[in-house]
Design a protein around this motif. Structure first.
Motif, PDB file in Angstrom:
ATOM      1  N   GLN A  75       0.906  -1.136  -0.081  1.00 42.12           N
ATOM      2  CA  GLN A  75      -0.282   0.002  -0.122  1.00 42.12           C
ATOM      3  C   GLN A  75       0.772   1.309   0.032  1.00 42.12           C
ATOM      4  O   GLN A  75       0.545   2.291  -1.042  1.00 42.12           O
ATOM      5  CB  GLN A  75      -0.894   0.034   1.171  1.00 42.12           C
ATOM      6  N   PRO A  76       1.867   1.381   1.003  1.00 40.82           N
ATOM      7  CA  PRO A  76       2.546   2.738   0.800  1.00 40.82           C
ATOM      8  C   PRO A  76       3.320   2.964  -0.568  1.00 40.82           C
ATOM      9  O   PRO A  76       3.484   4.106  -0.922  1.00 40.82           O
ATOM     10  CB  PRO A  76       3.615   2.650   1.880  1.00 40.82           C
ATOM     11  N   PHE A  77       3.740   1.723  -1.144  1.00 41.33           N
ATOM     12  CA  PHE A  77       4.652   1.772  -2.491  1.00 41.33           C
ATOM     13  C   PHE A  77       3.587   2.519  -3.508  1.00 41.33           C
ATOM     14  O   PHE A  77       3.773   3.150  -4.300  1.00 41.33           O
ATOM     15  CB  PHE A  77       5.301   0.436  -2.642  1.00 41.33           C
ATOM     16  N   VAL A  78       2.435   1.752  -3.538  1.00 42.52           N
ATOM     17  CA  VAL A  78       1.405   1.988  -4.497  1.00 42.52           C
ATOM     18  C   VAL A  78       1.032   3.533  -4.343  1.00 42.52           C
ATOM     19  O   VAL A  78       0.689   4.295  -5.204  1.00 42.52           O
ATOM     20  CB  VAL A  78       0.119   1.219  -4.503  1.00 42.52           C
ATOM     21  N   GLU A  79       0.654   3.882  -3.031  1.00 36.92           N
ATOM     22  CA  GLU A  79       0.387   5.198  -2.733  1.00 36.92           C
ATOM     23  C   GLU A  79       1.189   6.557  -3.280  1.00 36.92           C
ATOM     24  O   GLU A  79       1.064   7.385  -3.606  1.00 36.92           O
ATOM     25  CB  GLU A  79       0.033   5.604  -1.340  1.00 36.92           C
ATOM     26  N   ALA A 103       3.632   5.850  -5.514  1.00 41.63           N
ATOM     27  CA  ALA A 103       3.508   6.003  -6.975  1.00 41.63           C
ATOM     28  C   ALA A 103       2.483   6.971  -7.461  1.00 41.63           C
ATOM     29  O   ALA A 103       2.628   7.747  -8.436  1.00 41.63           O
ATOM     30  CB  ALA A 103       3.353   4.472  -7.426  1.00 41.63           C
ATOM     31  N   ILE A 104       1.040   6.957  -6.824  1.00 47.06           N
ATOM     32  CA  ILE A 104      -0.029   7.676  -7.199  1.00 47.06           C
ATOM     33  C   ILE A 104       0.368   9.261  -6.961  1.00 47.06           C
ATOM     34  O   ILE A 104       0.255  10.155  -7.803  1.00 47.06           O
ATOM     35  CB  ILE A 104      -1.090   7.353  -6.686  1.00 47.06           C
ATOM     36  N   TRP A 105       0.821   9.481  -5.625  1.00 46.52           N
ATOM     37  CA  TRP A 105       0.906  10.828  -5.144  1.00 46.52           C
ATOM     38  C   TRP A 105       2.128  11.476  -5.787  1.00 46.52           C
ATOM     39  O   TRP A 105       2.006  12.973  -6.177  1.00 46.52           O
ATOM     40  CB  TRP A 105       0.859  10.961  -3.674  1.00 46.52           C
ATOM     41  N   HIS A 106       3.282  10.811  -5.780  1.00 46.51           N
ATOM     42  CA  HIS A 106       4.491  11.549  -6.218  1.00 46.51           C
ATOM     43  C   HIS A 106       4.820  11.316  -7.605  1.00 46.51           C
ATOM     44  O   HIS A 106       5.615  12.152  -8.264  1.00 46.51           O
ATOM     45  CB  HIS A 106       5.533  11.100  -5.219  1.00 46.51           C
ATOM     46  N   GLY A 107       4.549  10.278  -8.180  1.00 46.50           N
ATOM     47  CA  GLY A 107       4.724   9.799  -9.746  1.00 46.50           C
ATOM     48  C   GLY A 107       3.837  10.402 -10.732  1.00 46.50           C
ATOM     49  O   GLY A 107       4.167  10.832 -11.784  1.00 46.50           O
ATOM     50  N   LEU A 108       2.644   9.934 -10.473  1.00 43.36           N
ATOM     51  CA  LEU A 108       1.525   9.974 -11.464  1.00 43.36           C
ATOM     52  C   LEU A 108       0.543  11.468 -11.280  1.00 43.36           C
ATOM     53  O   LEU A 108       0.122  11.777 -12.135  1.00 43.36           O
ATOM     54  CB  LEU A 108       0.663   8.807 -11.402  1.00 43.36           C
ATOM     55  N   SER A 109       0.762  12.006 -10.199  1.00 42.97           N
ATOM     56  CA  SER A 109      -0.372  12.991 -10.045  1.00 42.97           C
ATOM     57  C   SER A 109       0.127  14.333 -10.718  1.00 42.97           C
ATOM     58  O   SER A 109      -0.624  15.242 -10.988  1.00 42.97           O
ATOM     59  CB  SER A 109      -0.462  13.523  -8.496  1.00 42.97           C
ATOM     60  N   ASN A 110       1.449  14.512 -10.941  1.00 45.97           N
ATOM     61  CA  ASN A 110       2.038  15.552 -11.663  1.00 45.97           C
ATOM     62  C   ASN A 110       2.396  15.281 -13.104  1.00 45.97           C
ATOM     63  O   ASN A 110       3.058  16.016 -13.935  1.00 45.97           O
ATOM     64  CB  ASN A 110       3.309  16.209 -10.853  1.00 45.97           C
ATOM     65  N   LYS A 111       2.050  13.898 -13.578  1.00 40.26           N
ATOM     66  CA  LYS A 111       2.265  13.409 -14.923  1.00 40.26           C
ATOM     67  C   LYS A 111       1.281  14.154 -16.023  1.00 40.26           C
ATOM     68  O   LYS A 111       0.034  13.984 -15.530  1.00 40.26           O
ATOM     69  CB  LYS A 111       2.535  12.078 -14.880  1.00 40.26           C
ATOM     70  N   ILE A 126       0.366   1.807 -13.440  1.00 39.42           N
ATOM     71  CA  ILE A 126       1.214   1.020 -12.233  1.00 39.42           C
ATOM     72  C   ILE A 126       1.051  -0.344 -12.468  1.00 39.42           C
ATOM     73  O   ILE A 126      -0.242  -0.565 -12.815  1.00 39.42           O
ATOM     74  CB  ILE A 126       0.144   1.512 -10.815  1.00 39.42           C
ATOM     75  N   ILE A 127       2.166  -0.953 -12.645  1.00 41.01           N
ATOM     76  CA  ILE A 127       2.178  -2.307 -12.680  1.00 41.01           C
ATOM     77  C   ILE A 127       2.517  -3.028 -11.513  1.00 41.01           C
ATOM     78  O   ILE A 127       3.627  -2.766 -10.910  1.00 41.01           O
ATOM     79  CB  ILE A 127       3.158  -2.651 -13.943  1.00 41.01           C
ATOM     80  N   ILE A 128       1.591  -3.976 -10.979  1.00 40.85           N
ATOM     81  CA  ILE A 128       2.011  -4.659  -9.691  1.00 40.85           C
ATOM     82  C   ILE A 128       2.502  -6.115 -10.198  1.00 40.85           C
ATOM     83  O   ILE A 128       1.484  -6.769 -10.800  1.00 40.85           O
ATOM     84  CB  ILE A 128       0.937  -4.488  -8.663  1.00 40.85           C
ATOM     85  N   ARG A 129       3.437  -6.638  -9.931  1.00 40.26           N
ATOM     86  CA  ARG A 129       3.595  -8.081 -10.207  1.00 40.26           C
ATOM     87  C   ARG A 129       4.139  -8.714  -8.942  1.00 40.26           C
ATOM     88  O   ARG A 129       4.921  -8.194  -8.046  1.00 40.26           O
ATOM     89  CB  ARG A 129       4.860  -8.008 -11.447  1.00 40.26           C
ATOM     90  N   PHE A 130       3.910 -10.096  -8.954  1.00 41.43           N
ATOM     91  CA  PHE A 130       4.374 -10.975  -7.986  1.00 41.43           C
ATOM     92  C   PHE A 130       5.108 -12.254  -8.686  1.00 41.43           C
ATOM     93  O   PHE A 130       4.625 -12.550  -9.461  1.00 41.43           O
ATOM     94  CB  PHE A 130       3.262 -11.498  -7.295  1.00 41.43           C
ATOM     95  N   GLU A 131       6.349 -12.779  -8.168  1.00 41.81           N
ATOM     96  CA  GLU A 131       6.805 -13.687  -8.764  1.00 41.81           C
ATOM     97  C   GLU A 131       7.586 -14.652  -7.417  1.00 41.81           C
ATOM     98  O   GLU A 131       8.190 -14.012  -6.686  1.00 41.81           O
ATOM     99  CB  GLU A 131       8.147 -13.038  -9.646  1.00 41.81           C
ATOM    100  N   VAL A 191       6.514  -2.744  -8.024  1.00 45.21           N
ATOM    101  CA  VAL A 191       5.650  -1.862  -8.238  1.00 45.21           C
ATOM    102  C   VAL A 191       6.160  -0.818  -9.210  1.00 45.21           C
ATOM    103  O   VAL A 191       7.137  -0.278  -8.583  1.00 45.21           O
ATOM    104  CB  VAL A 191       5.048  -1.080  -6.830  1.00 45.21           C
ATOM    105  N   THR A 192       5.787  -0.759 -10.199  1.00 45.76           N
ATOM    106  CA  THR A 192       6.327   0.198 -11.377  1.00 45.76           C
ATOM    107  C   THR A 192       5.333   1.322 -11.918  1.00 45.76           C
ATOM    108  O   THR A 192       4.212   0.687 -12.128  1.00 45.76           O
ATOM    109  CB  THR A 192       6.870  -0.878 -12.816  1.00 45.76           C
ATOM    110  N   ASP A 193       5.716   2.304 -11.866  1.00 47.25           N
ATOM    111  CA  ASP A 193       4.884   3.365 -12.447  1.00 47.25           C
ATOM    112  C   ASP A 193       5.595   4.117 -13.679  1.00 47.25           C
ATOM    113  O   ASP A 193       6.742   4.057 -13.807  1.00 47.25           O
ATOM    114  CB  ASP A 193       4.486   4.398 -11.474  1.00 47.25           C
TER     115      ASP A 193
END
Length: 106
Positions: free
Chosen positions: A2-6, A8-16, A22-27, A37-39
């Motif tokens: 959750q904090p990493f996705v949040e 990504a939204i607030w700091h990476g995407l909100s000013n884009k 956002i891509i979330i992967r599990f392996e 978590v990749t943005d």
């Protein structure tokens, strides 16, 4: 996650400008679960330049996540942690951010 996705939204995407992603992967890799978590946001350097009152909350969330992972590592004896990777093109232009979270499988 959750904090990493949040972040990504607030700091990476909100000013884009344009479409954010956002891509979330599990392996599973042997005895470890890797989560990413990749943005495609503006990148950490640009986000830092736009610093506002949320920065202290971001630092606090990352510190709390690091402490929780450290406790998990101590309890299990297996590595638990995260790393933050700045994604860039060949010219050094920011393409976003990726967070890799490593968790032991219990």
């Amino acid at each position: 996650l959750q904090p990493f996705v949040e972040n990504a939204i607030w700091h990476g995407l909100s000013n884009k400008d344009g479409e954010g992603r956002i891509i979330i992967r599990f392996e599973q890799q042997q005895a470890e679960l890797s989560c990413s978590v990749t943005d495609n946001g503006i990148g950490r350097r640009a986000a830092q330049a736009l610093k506002n009152s949320k920065t202290a909350e971001e630092s606090k969330a990352l510190a709390i996540s690091a402490r929780r992972l450290k406790l998990l590592e101590e309890e299990t004896g297996s590595y638990a942690g995260f790393e933050i990777i700045d994604l860039k093109n060949a010219g050094g232009q920011a393409l976003g951010t990726q967070v890799l979270i490593h968790l032991p499988i219990l």
